[in-house]
Design an enzyme around this catalytic site. Structure first.
Site, PDB file in Angstrom:
ATOM      1  N   ASP A 121       0.842  -1.198   0.000  1.00  0.00           N
ATOM      2  CA  ASP A 121       0.000   0.000   0.000  1.00  0.00           C
ATOM      3  C   ASP A 121       0.875   1.244   0.000  1.00  0.00           C
ATOM      4  O   ASP A 121       1.525   1.561   0.989  1.00  0.00           O
ATOM      5  CB  ASP A 121      -0.915   0.001   1.230  1.00  0.00           C
ATOM      6  CG  ASP A 121      -2.028   1.031   1.121  1.00  0.00           C
ATOM      7  OD1 ASP A 121      -1.878   1.992   0.347  1.00  0.00           O
ATOM      8  OD2 ASP A 121      -3.054   0.885   1.814  1.00  0.00           O
ATOM      9  N   ASP A 323      -1.740   5.676  -6.509  1.00  0.00           N
ATOM     10  CA  ASP A 323      -2.124   4.790  -5.410  1.00  0.00           C
ATOM     11  C   ASP A 323      -2.179   3.346  -5.886  1.00  0.00           C
ATOM     12  O   ASP A 323      -2.718   3.058  -6.957  1.00  0.00           O
ATOM     13  CB  ASP A 323      -3.486   5.218  -4.867  1.00  0.00           C
ATOM     14  CG  ASP A 323      -3.967   4.321  -3.735  1.00  0.00           C
ATOM     15  OD1 ASP A 323      -3.178   4.101  -2.795  1.00  0.00           O
ATOM     16  OD2 ASP A 323      -5.118   3.839  -3.800  1.00  0.00           O
TER      17      ASP A 323
END
Length: 443
Positions: A121, A323
């Site tokens: 992440d 992202d």
């Protein structure tokens, strides 16, 4: 077939391939000579994945289901506030099982190392894993008692002040306990701990991470998360000079079953010929990787977009981020509408919807679909067609694989998501505040 070089994962890979033999595991990546540190990437729901589902579900249906979770992810991102050698680490597409995190890395924690498949992440800092005795966690947990190098962090340690949701006793000594939310609909409680983190052939001693005690909700990754954000608790920050503030990844397509991309840690082995755009720093959201998106071209038409909807604003959090955990690229509503309308104008309708995708058309008209180009400062990215369109499971429809961000007061950020990053090498050079992109076949 992509090969991997590992030092001590031979036994693990052998076990995985044995378990998956009935699903064609003879095509799975195999370990090569011991002493090498290259590891592969396979799709989370693929036949080589330890998380492969028991029933067959089309990758398109998986993407549609995953994309339906994006609004929660975008809202979560919008609420984030401050509070040596080249190494390739395994990443796998996690989109079939994990509701938020879509790519996993293979890591070992402890002495001796315990294998965990942790979500990668880029918008989170701290690492965390479910620990033995965790309430609400899955079957695979880390056992602190089985590690000779494990230790809980006391509240007096400086790292304790760097985690959000801190809960230390008012007086006296005590373990550093904290609570956090993840994905917009889940929470967990954990004890800040230290142990050795092993990635490929590298070992990072005294790595601080959250040892999860309880979980509520379904978005928390079942075997934990490895934060690659920019904050003080991230992998880059804790690895010191080992990786010199540089990493890159190449994410494989969701359609890939047997082939792999990679996570490269450190400056060596990164592309020598690559274009960069500046990374922007938001002090209020220090974990996020902001870039300056200046425009979007559809075919030969530069879409007229209000610059105030693209501009970076650290006070409001507005701007554009890269992202790894969002599935399809999301633009704020008016930006997306302008992009979608220009795309539709160049493709023959009629148009229909499919899950999160509102611009679907007959696949027979796919040759009319224009190229989509993102303009960043000093860098133009023309998306490969497989990063622009997604097809229905029957193959009769092709859809523009983008959507509008959720329409709420917190969602002012545009997100370049992982489907649009597939089969590209994305280089995060935090030390020099720049992000590079080049084409690479990760599969």
């Amino acid at each position: 077939m992509t090969m991997v070089r590992v030092m001590d994962f031979v036994t693990t890979l052998s076990l995985i391939c044995t378990l998956l033999a009935s699903a064609g595991a003879s095509h799975c990546p195999q370990a090569t000579k011991p002493g090498h540190s290259d590891l592969s990437v396979v799709p989370m729901y693929g036949k080589c994945s330890p998380f492969s589902p028991s029933k067959s579900v089309s990758w398109v249906d998986n993407v549609i289901e995953m994309a339906s979770k994006d609004p929660e992810r975008i809202s979560y991102l919008s609420t984030l506030l401050a509070g040596k050698k080249a190494v390739k680490v395994p990443i796998a597409s996690a989109q079939n099982v994990l509701n938020i995190g879509n790519y996993i890395v293979r890591a070992k924690i402890g002495t001796p190392g315990q294998l965990m498949f942790m979500v990668l992440d880029t918008s989170s800092d701290a690492a965390w894993v479910p620990c033995a005795g965790c309430v609400g966690c899955g079957a695979t947990t880390f056992s602190p008692n089985a590690s000779t190098s494990f230790g809980a962090v006391e509240c007096s340690v400086p790292e304790c002040t760097q985690v959000k949701g801190l809960a230390c006793p008012a007086t006296g000594a005590g373990e550093c306990l904290f609570n956090q939310s993840y994905g917009g609909d889940s929470t967990f409680s954990a004890t800040l701990s230290r142990d050795t983190l092993s990635l490929a052939s590298d070992a990072i001693p005294n790595f601080a991470f959250g040892c999860i005690n309880s979980v509520s909700g379904k978005s928390v990754p079942p075997q934990g998360l490895l934060g690659l954000g920019r904050g003080p608790m991230s992998l880059l920050a804790q690895s010191g000079s080992l990786y010199a503030g540089v990493f890159s990844y190449c994410l494989p397509s969701f359609k890939s079953y047997y082939f792999s991309g990679s996570l490269k840690l450190g400056p060596l082995g990164q592309p020598s010929s690559i274009k960069y755009t500046p990374l922007l720093k938001n002090p209020h959201r220090p974990s996020l990787y902001y870039v300056n998106l200046t425009g979007v071209t559809i075919g030969k038409v530069l879409v007229p977009l209000p610059q105030q909807l693209l501009a970076f604003d650290p006070l409001t959090g507005a701007g554009t981020i890269i992202d790894s955990g969002t599935v399809i690229t999301r633009f704020v509503e008016h930006v997306y509408a302008a992009i979608r309308d220009e795309f539709r104008a160049q493709v023959k309708g009629p148009f229909s919807s499919l899950g999160a995708f509102d611009t679907c058309f007959a696949a027979t008209h796919e040759d009319l679909a224009p190229a989509v180009k993102f303009h960043f400062t000093n860098l133009d990215l023309t998306l490969p067609v497989e990063n622009t369109l997604i097809h229905s499971s029957a193959g009769s429809l092709a859809c523009l694989a983008m959507a509008a961000a959720p329409n709420n007061v917190n969602s002012v950020v545009n997100v370049i998501a992982n489907l649009q990053q597939q089969n590209l090498r994305i280089v995060f050079d935090v030390a020099n505040s720049r992000l590079g992109i080049s084409r690479e076949l990760c599969n």
